[in-house]
Design an enzyme around this catalytic site. Sequence first.
Site, PDB file in Angstrom:
ATOM      1  N   LYS A 116      22.572  16.001   4.757  1.00  6.25           N
ATOM      2  CA  LYS A 116      23.922  16.217   5.302  1.00  6.25           C
ATOM      3  C   LYS A 116      23.831  16.919   6.651  1.00  6.25           C
ATOM      4  O   LYS A 116      23.021  17.824   6.839  1.00  6.25           O
ATOM      5  CB  LYS A 116      24.757  17.052   4.318  1.00  6.25           C
ATOM      6  CG  LYS A 116      25.148  16.243   3.082  1.00  6.25           C
ATOM      7  CD  LYS A 116      26.003  17.053   2.144  1.00  6.25           C
ATOM      8  CE  LYS A 116      26.319  16.287   0.888  1.00  6.25           C
ATOM      9  NZ  LYS A 116      27.315  15.231   1.061  1.00  6.25           N
ATOM     10  N   GLU A 126      33.254  19.742  -8.189  1.00  9.78           N
ATOM     11  CA  GLU A 126      33.508  18.301  -8.205  1.00  9.78           C
ATOM     12  C   GLU A 126      34.846  18.041  -8.883  1.00  9.78           C
ATOM     13  O   GLU A 126      35.147  18.659  -9.900  1.00  9.78           O
ATOM     14  CB  GLU A 126      32.419  17.576  -8.995  1.00  9.78           C
ATOM     15  CG  GLU A 126      31.034  17.737  -8.419  1.00  9.78           C
ATOM     16  CD  GLU A 126      29.990  17.101  -9.327  1.00  9.78           C
ATOM     17  OE1 GLU A 126      29.688  15.936  -9.112  1.00  9.78           O
ATOM     18  OE2 GLU A 126      29.524  17.772 -10.257  1.00  9.78           O
ATOM     19  N   HIS A 149      20.274  20.564  -5.952  1.00 14.10           N
ATOM     20  CA  HIS A 149      21.146  20.739  -4.788  1.00 14.10           C
ATOM     21  C   HIS A 149      21.418  22.216  -4.460  1.00 14.10           C
ATOM     22  O   HIS A 149      21.302  22.644  -3.319  1.00 14.10           O
ATOM     23  CB  HIS A 149      22.490  20.037  -4.996  1.00 14.10           C
ATOM     24  CG  HIS A 149      22.363  18.581  -5.321  1.00 14.10           C
ATOM     25  ND1 HIS A 149      21.456  17.763  -4.710  1.00 14.10           N
ATOM     26  CD2 HIS A 149      23.046  17.791  -6.187  1.00 14.10           C
ATOM     27  CE1 HIS A 149      21.584  16.528  -5.181  1.00 14.10           C
ATOM     28  NE2 HIS A 149      22.537  16.523  -6.083  1.00 14.10           N
TER      29      HIS A 149
END
Length: 505
Positions: A191, A225, A249
């Site tokens: 990212k 999420e 992550h």
Amino acid sequence: MSDSNSSDELTTAKGILSHSFVLFGALGDLSLRKLMPALYQLDHAQLLSKELNIMAVARSAISITELKQRIEHTLNQYIGADELNANSLSRFLQRLSYCKVDLTHAQDYIALEQKLALWHPQITYYLATPPSLYKDICQHLHGANAINEHCRIVVEKPIGHDLSSSKVINDKMALYFDESQIFRIDHYLGKETVQNLIALRFANPLFESQWNHQHIDYVEISVAEEVGIEGRWGYFDKAGQMRDMVQNHLLQLLCMVAMDPPSQLTANSIRDEKVKVLRSLQPIDQDKIGTHLVLGQYTDGQFKQQPAPGYLNEADANTSSDTETFIALRTEIANWRWTGTPFYLRTGKRMANKVTEIIIHYKSNSHYIFDPDQAEIAQNKLIIRLQPYESISLQVLTKEQGIDKNMQLRRDPLHLDFAQTQSQARIPDAYERLLLEALKGNQSLFVRRDEVELAWQWCDQIRQAWHRAELPLEDYSAGSNGPQQASNMIETHGHRWYEHCNEAK
Ligand code: NDP
């Protein structure tokens, strides 16, 4: 495999764009939704080698025409017909070939090898398959003589479900590939904002000089999420948030925030620094488990004004599951830079909003001279947001405008929204960057074996401690911000989650 195509440039697995790309699991969700669109975008941006050939490998009996129709349909779906460029699309589809292989059948690899033998031998193999197939694929590629010193292999998470199973997978890959040929994906590392952390921290002395326990009160890393289980109940229930999100992550984000400056911007310098952080991570042992960890599972609730089922009421659910869909924890990094600064990690499914952010909560002034009622807000915060859009924002304190306002403080953001500041039409997806770097042979954005294993070791120890302590699973409603106990946990330590920082105590 034949090495007859080798040229002078093929002296190392690194630094040269691959000309041959083989995608295993080419008709699976990840390939269709992410990898094919990412390859198309790279092609459209003319970042791929002109000679690159792409071999799609799957077990369906489809023709090359059907494959191309399927991929075109997929690109229309995920990129959008308006965004597709006819010339780029045609060029991209021409790169594609197809080979039907059952990955568990050694003899199927012979046909694959025969096709690849006609291609450039610097092959990048991408395994977008269940990890249970990694061993078979490596072994059978070797058996078919389809691995040479110039090949690279890219593998998706999860690498195992604990330390010992990850060692089995890593050992198997190591039989056939050198560590310099193995690219373990954690797509968060691709990212833009995560990459920007390196620039922000190490190109700006302003930040780096303050990046330590003397100036930073605590660090918060939250990944919320909106989605629930999305038809993957069976897979998720075996994993839970600790193994599915924290082990990879969240720990990778923590490493990027906490690592010391690498001596150079090379893959091993960066990864050496991340490993030092993982080695310094404090365990959450039996004494701390009740005060440093909260587990949760979502129950029936409301999501965007619609009823949303709880985890145990999702399709295919086993109604007695005790798998955590939410986790919040507090840890510390025992080194000179960070001693005494807590790191709070939090991640959950079916939460109110989709947000991924890192918040650096700076310490207050040691001598405060403004309105005592405003002392609570007198802290700078650096907000590094990865989702829903990528941005960096520094909360600074200023004075309320107006001659009648005296010295009333207010918080204002110095805000960088990358979509606007860099006037880019779009921010590339993480997979575009990762695929390009893998094709170039640059391992900086990929996870080394010791990182994976240290992360598992730390997570395994916490899981064992919570099972021994029989830590309760707290309820939270689908569509909420997680269980109240997660707020209680952080507040017990004198801190707050970012979304509560504006509330009166
Ligand atoms: P899918 O189940 O959608 O796709 C897996 C693919 O592997 C399918 O195309 C399947 O073929 C193929 N496959 C399975 N067994 C065989 C076999 N014996 N021979 C040939 N092909 C086989 O999984 P995903 O695409 O979701 O995930 C792939 C990998 O990526 C996994 O490791 C996952 O953990 C990881 N991952 C996925 C993410 C995602 O967003 N989907 C995100 C992060 C990681 P068939 O269609 O014939 O069954």
